[in-house]
Design a protein around this motif. Structure first.
Motif, PDB file in Angstrom:
ATOM      1  N   GLU A  38       0.851  -1.188   0.000  1.00 35.49           N
ATOM      2  CA  GLU A  38       0.000   0.000   0.000  1.00 35.49           C
ATOM      3  C   GLU A  38       0.886   1.237   0.000  1.00 35.49           C
ATOM      4  O   GLU A  38       1.931   1.263   0.657  1.00 35.49           O
ATOM      5  CB  GLU A  38      -0.904  -0.011   1.233  1.00 35.49           C
ATOM      6  N   GLU A  39       0.458   2.265  -0.746  1.00 31.76           N
ATOM      7  CA  GLU A  39       1.248   3.492  -0.844  1.00 31.76           C
ATOM      8  C   GLU A  39       0.319   4.660  -1.125  1.00 31.76           C
ATOM      9  O   GLU A  39      -0.576   4.571  -1.965  1.00 31.76           O
ATOM     10  CB  GLU A  39       2.283   3.352  -1.956  1.00 31.76           C
ATOM     11  N   THR A  40       0.522   5.760  -0.412  1.00 30.46           N
ATOM     12  CA  THR A  40      -0.282   6.946  -0.674  1.00 30.46           C
ATOM     13  C   THR A  40       0.261   7.658  -1.911  1.00 30.46           C
ATOM     14  O   THR A  40       1.475   7.799  -2.067  1.00 30.46           O
ATOM     15  CB  THR A  40      -0.236   7.926   0.508  1.00 30.46           C
ATOM     16  N   PRO A  41      -0.619   8.123  -2.806  1.00 26.76           N
ATOM     17  CA  PRO A  41      -0.152   8.900  -3.965  1.00 26.76           C
ATOM     18  C   PRO A  41       0.524  10.189  -3.505  1.00 26.76           C
ATOM     19  O   PRO A  41       0.167  10.749  -2.464  1.00 26.76           O
ATOM     20  CB  PRO A  41      -1.456   9.196  -4.733  1.00 26.76           C
ATOM     21  N   ASP A  42       1.486  10.666  -4.288  1.00 26.15           N
ATOM     22  CA  ASP A  42       2.212  11.883  -3.913  1.00 26.15           C
ATOM     23  C   ASP A  42       1.285  13.077  -3.732  1.00 26.15           C
ATOM     24  O   ASP A  42       1.520  13.938  -2.876  1.00 26.15           O
ATOM     25  CB  ASP A  42       3.264  12.214  -4.982  1.00 26.15           C
ATOM     26  N   ASP A  43       0.236  13.142  -4.551  1.00 23.64           N
ATOM     27  CA  ASP A  43      -0.667  14.292  -4.492  1.00 23.64           C
ATOM     28  C   ASP A  43      -1.879  14.067  -3.592  1.00 23.64           C
ATOM     29  O   ASP A  43      -2.747  14.925  -3.485  1.00 23.64           O
ATOM     30  CB  ASP A  43      -1.144  14.667  -5.902  1.00 23.64           C
ATOM     31  N   ARG A  44      -1.934  12.915  -2.932  1.00 23.20           N
ATOM     32  CA  ARG A  44      -3.076  12.636  -2.060  1.00 23.20           C
ATOM     33  C   ARG A  44      -2.618  11.940  -0.775  1.00 23.20           C
ATOM     34  O   ARG A  44      -2.859  10.750  -0.566  1.00 23.20           O
ATOM     35  CB  ARG A  44      -4.125  11.782  -2.776  1.00 23.20           C
ATOM     36  N   PRO A  45      -1.928  12.667   0.095  1.00 21.69           N
ATOM     37  CA  PRO A  45      -1.492  12.065   1.357  1.00 21.69           C
ATOM     38  C   PRO A  45      -2.686  11.754   2.248  1.00 21.69           C
ATOM     39  O   PRO A  45      -3.801  12.248   2.023  1.00 21.69           O
ATOM     40  CB  PRO A  45      -0.620  13.170   1.975  1.00 21.69           C
ATOM     41  N   LEU A  46      -2.461  10.921   3.234  1.00 25.87           N
ATOM     42  CA  LEU A  46      -3.483  10.634   4.239  1.00 25.87           C
ATOM     43  C   LEU A  46      -3.588  11.843   5.162  1.00 25.87           C
ATOM     44  O   LEU A  46      -2.608  12.250   5.777  1.00 25.87           O
ATOM     45  CB  LEU A  46      -3.100   9.387   5.030  1.00 25.87           C
ATOM     46  N   GLU A  47      -4.776  12.418   5.274  1.00 30.05           N
ATOM     47  CA  GLU A  47      -4.999  13.585   6.118  1.00 30.05           C
ATOM     48  C   GLU A  47      -6.033  13.232   7.181  1.00 30.05           C
ATOM     49  O   GLU A  47      -7.091  12.669   6.865  1.00 30.05           O
ATOM     50  CB  GLU A  47      -5.478  14.762   5.273  1.00 30.05           C
ATOM     51  N   PHE A  48      -5.741  13.556   8.427  1.00 29.89           N
ATOM     52  CA  PHE A  48      -6.635  13.154   9.513  1.00 29.89           C
ATOM     53  C   PHE A  48      -6.478  14.080  10.707  1.00 29.89           C
ATOM     54  O   PHE A  48      -5.491  14.831  10.822  1.00 29.89           O
ATOM     55  CB  PHE A  48      -6.333  11.710   9.937  1.00 29.89           C
ATOM     56  N   LEU A  49      -7.477  14.041  11.581  1.00 27.92           N
ATOM     57  CA  LEU A  49      -7.451  14.809  12.813  1.00 27.92           C
ATOM     58  C   LEU A  49      -6.798  13.958  13.891  1.00 27.92           C
ATOM     59  O   LEU A  49      -7.327  12.906  14.273  1.00 27.92           O
ATOM     60  CB  LEU A  49      -8.876  15.199  13.201  1.00 27.92           C
ATOM     61  N   PHE A  50      -5.669  14.399  14.382  1.00 22.83           N
ATOM     62  CA  PHE A  50      -4.854  13.586  15.283  1.00 22.83           C
ATOM     63  C   PHE A  50      -5.449  13.556  16.691  1.00 22.83           C
ATOM     64  O   PHE A  50      -5.996  14.531  17.187  1.00 22.83           O
ATOM     65  CB  PHE A  50      -3.428  14.155  15.346  1.00 22.83           C
TER      66      PHE A  50
END
Length: 219
Positions: A38-50
């Motif tokens: 599994e790998e996040t695309p360069d232009d679509r990182p995983l974004e979340f509320l920590f």
């Protein structure tokens, strides 16, 4: 150094802590130095509320305190990830649950496909089709990473303060609007052999970034 410059410097060095919006890029392996699964695309990182319990607890603990630009590399055992594989989570569901006017859609119902399901309590599950039989369809409701070691490495792309609305809603708002979040079942309930389970539509949820695991949300 001017006051404005100081403010910019401070922002760029904001560290990850509760209620910060964090974006990370990462790769995942299930064996140390093994193939990338599994790998996040360069232009679509995983974004979340920590710090809001949306991701695996141990996953977040390794990110705690990091800054924008910091790299990370860590290993999660099955117990720290998605648990051990449970054979009781493999169940047979009546074929008619998947039928529309007595017919199943073979573009959706095929071996290996992952479907979103809902039981009679309203709990949501993702199940992998294992076998299509004459009267039933056998599905595996274990997480696809259950029983596996998880080897993550990546970089922190950005860290920012969450807005009051994001904190109130408990998730990130993308491009200024609320699109909900990848809702995962967290009450520990297990799908049993005798519970009714319904097939539900699975729109391509943009907030999930197409990872297939919703960025390793708790399940």
């Amino acid at each position: 150094m001017s006051e404005n410059n100081f403010e910019i410097y401070f922002y760029k060095n904001m560290n990850i802590s509760k209620n910060k919006v964090v974006a990370i890029g990462y790769i995942l392996r299930t064996q140390e130095n093994g193939s990338i699964v599994e790998e996040t695309p360069d232009d679509r990182p995983l974004e979340f509320l920590f710090g809001r319990g949306m991701l695996l607890e141990k996953f977040e603990s390794y990110l705690d305190g990091l800054n924008e630009g910091d790299s990370f590399k860590f290993h999660l055992s099955p117990a720290e990830g998605y648990g051990e594989y449970n054979p009781k989570m493999v169940v047979s569901i009546p074929r008619n649950v998947f039928e529309n006017n007595g017919v199943i859609d073979e573009k959706v119902i095929f071996v290996g496909n992952v479907l979103p399901m809902q039981d009679n309590r309203g709990n949501h599950f993702n199940g992998t089709i294992l076998e299509i039989l004459e009267e039933s369809i056998k599905m595996d409701f274990n997480h696809q990473m259950a029983g596996k070691d998880l080897y993550f490495e990546g970089v922190v792309k950005s860290v920012r303060e969450a807005t009051e609305e994001e904190i109130e809603h408990g998730h990130v708002h993308h491009e200024g609007h609320c699109c909900g979040h990848c809702h995962e079942h967290e009450d520990g309930h297990k799908h049993g052999d005798h519970e009714h389970c319904e097939h539900r539509d699975n729109p391509n949820h943009e907030c999930c970034h197409g990872t297939g695991h919703c960025g390793h949300h708790k399940e």
